[in-house]
Design a protein around this motif. Sequence first.
Motif, PDB file in Angstrom:
ATOM      1  N   MET A  15       0.833  -1.200   0.000  1.00 34.14           N
ATOM      2  CA  MET A  15       0.000   0.000   0.000  1.00 34.14           C
ATOM      3  C   MET A  15       0.870   1.253   0.000  1.00 34.14           C
ATOM      4  SD  MET A  15      -3.013  -1.160  -0.185  1.00 34.14           S
ATOM      5  CE  MET A  15      -3.952  -2.648   0.158  1.00 34.14           C
ATOM      6  N   MET A  16       1.912   1.252   0.820  1.00 40.59           N
ATOM      7  CA  MET A  16       2.816   2.403   0.888  1.00 40.59           C
ATOM      8  C   MET A  16       3.506   2.628  -0.454  1.00 40.59           C
ATOM      9  SD  MET A  16       5.982   3.070   3.545  1.00 40.59           S
ATOM     10  CE  MET A  16       4.926   3.361   4.970  1.00 40.59           C
ATOM     11  N   ILE A  17       3.978   1.557  -1.066  1.00 40.22           N
ATOM     12  CA  ILE A  17       4.668   1.668  -2.354  1.00 40.22           C
ATOM     13  C   ILE A  17       3.710   2.128  -3.447  1.00 40.22           C
ATOM     14  CG2 ILE A  17       5.824   0.325  -4.157  1.00 40.22           C
ATOM     15  CD1 ILE A  17       7.020  -1.399  -1.903  1.00 40.22           C
ATOM     16  N   SER A  18       2.485   1.595  -3.464  1.00 39.11           N
ATOM     17  CA  SER A  18       1.496   1.964  -4.489  1.00 39.11           C
ATOM     18  C   SER A  18       1.162   3.446  -4.421  1.00 39.11           C
ATOM     19  CB  SER A  18       0.215   1.140  -4.323  1.00 39.11           C
ATOM     20  OG  SER A  18       0.460  -0.226  -4.551  1.00 39.11           O
ATOM     21  N   VAL A  19       0.952   3.956  -3.212  1.00 42.84           N
ATOM     22  CA  VAL A  19       0.615   5.369  -3.060  1.00 42.84           C
ATOM     23  C   VAL A  19       1.800   6.251  -3.454  1.00 42.84           C
ATOM     24  CG1 VAL A  19      -0.065   7.162  -1.424  1.00 42.84           C
ATOM     25  CG2 VAL A  19      -1.081   4.882  -1.264  1.00 42.84           C
ATOM     26  N   ALA A  20       2.993   5.884  -3.025  1.00 47.57           N
ATOM     27  CA  ALA A  20       4.181   6.677  -3.376  1.00 47.57           C
ATOM     28  C   ALA A  20       4.379   6.722  -4.894  1.00 47.57           C
ATOM     29  CB  ALA A  20       5.416   6.089  -2.699  1.00 47.57           C
TER      30      ALA A  20
END
Length: 384
Positions: free
Chosen positions: A308-313
């Motif tokens: 989730m963190m990588i997708s948003v970034a």
Amino acid sequence: MAEEVKESTKEKSSVGRMLQIGGAVVGTLVGSGFASGQEVMQYFTAYGIPGVWGAVLTMVLFALMCAAVTYYGWKFAKSEHFSAFRHYCGKYFGTFMDIFSVLFCFLVGIVMTSGSGAMFEQYFGIPAVAGSTVMALIALGSAWLGLEKLTKVLGSTAPICIVFLVGVSLVTAAMNWGNLANADAMVAAADASGNVLRAVDFAAPLWIVIIVTALNYVAHNIVAGVPFISKVGTQAKNGKEALWGGLLGGILLGLCALALNFGMLTTYDQVYMLEVPGLEFAKMLNPVMGAIYAAILIIMIYNTIVPMMISVANLFVKDEKDPVKYRAMLIALAVIFLIGGQFKFSVLINIIYPFVGYVGIVFMVVVLVQFLRWKCFGKKEPQE
């Protein structure tokens, strides 16, 4: 226009691949929110025995929606503009749903950070802020170092984790089956104390509320899962595999929810006040079971929050284009996750998931309308 994938008449359908597709669908959608028990508690268990019918309806809806998305993934695997959202919803609403799904990823990151704090507090007795801080730092470190391979390795344990969770739920239900007759009374008593959270709660006949609850539950899961489930569909060798794999995955999802629901219905008076009810009935069975359940929750939270963190970034800046800004974005997300994660886990689920679910219901209606137009009324389906 991308070349549409054509079904091969030479390639026979494989039951094994259908099972793999179905298992991948389950692994994609059964996350830590489900495993905690809080999600199923608010969507089904808090309605007593009638909530069982909501879980059954959920199974049917999951099967239909997952089949539609995996079939899209097979049919347009080679599309240059691969997006089930845009395919079914058109350029504008589809693009909105693409962006909205990433926004939901951001919100899920906050929910998972809160969930890790709740789990550490309930099991280890340490302050929730400490548990959420540890998870935020681990997620930041993993995303910073590009440890996507680690999440894939841990993600490969998903089938074992799911079997364990369902097994614990069924054993709990079997050992406390006599309490099922008193489930509605237990819910009513808890309701009278004002301590029951329900995902959908409005003035209407109960059967209408149950239907809306099932729709909302499927919808918020589908919004988050469409990009991943459509990619799962690309593994199919023909349309039959894609459809039946998606159907199987949806049915298995519904059965998982039913199992967890029965586990909590039969122990409702002991778990309804807890942030992580699933962990509690595992501890009630055996301390070792509780320890394994806690470890599984940590793995599932990690496997949820890092992607989730990588997708948003990646929505704002790519690592390969600007590593400095990318890492600055990761730090900002970790801080926001940590701040937002200080809100109560059950309250975040109660606010965020139903909100996303109502938007997702619109998407589900659009998919149904488009399917009827293309398959029943002879309208031409976009070939991308």
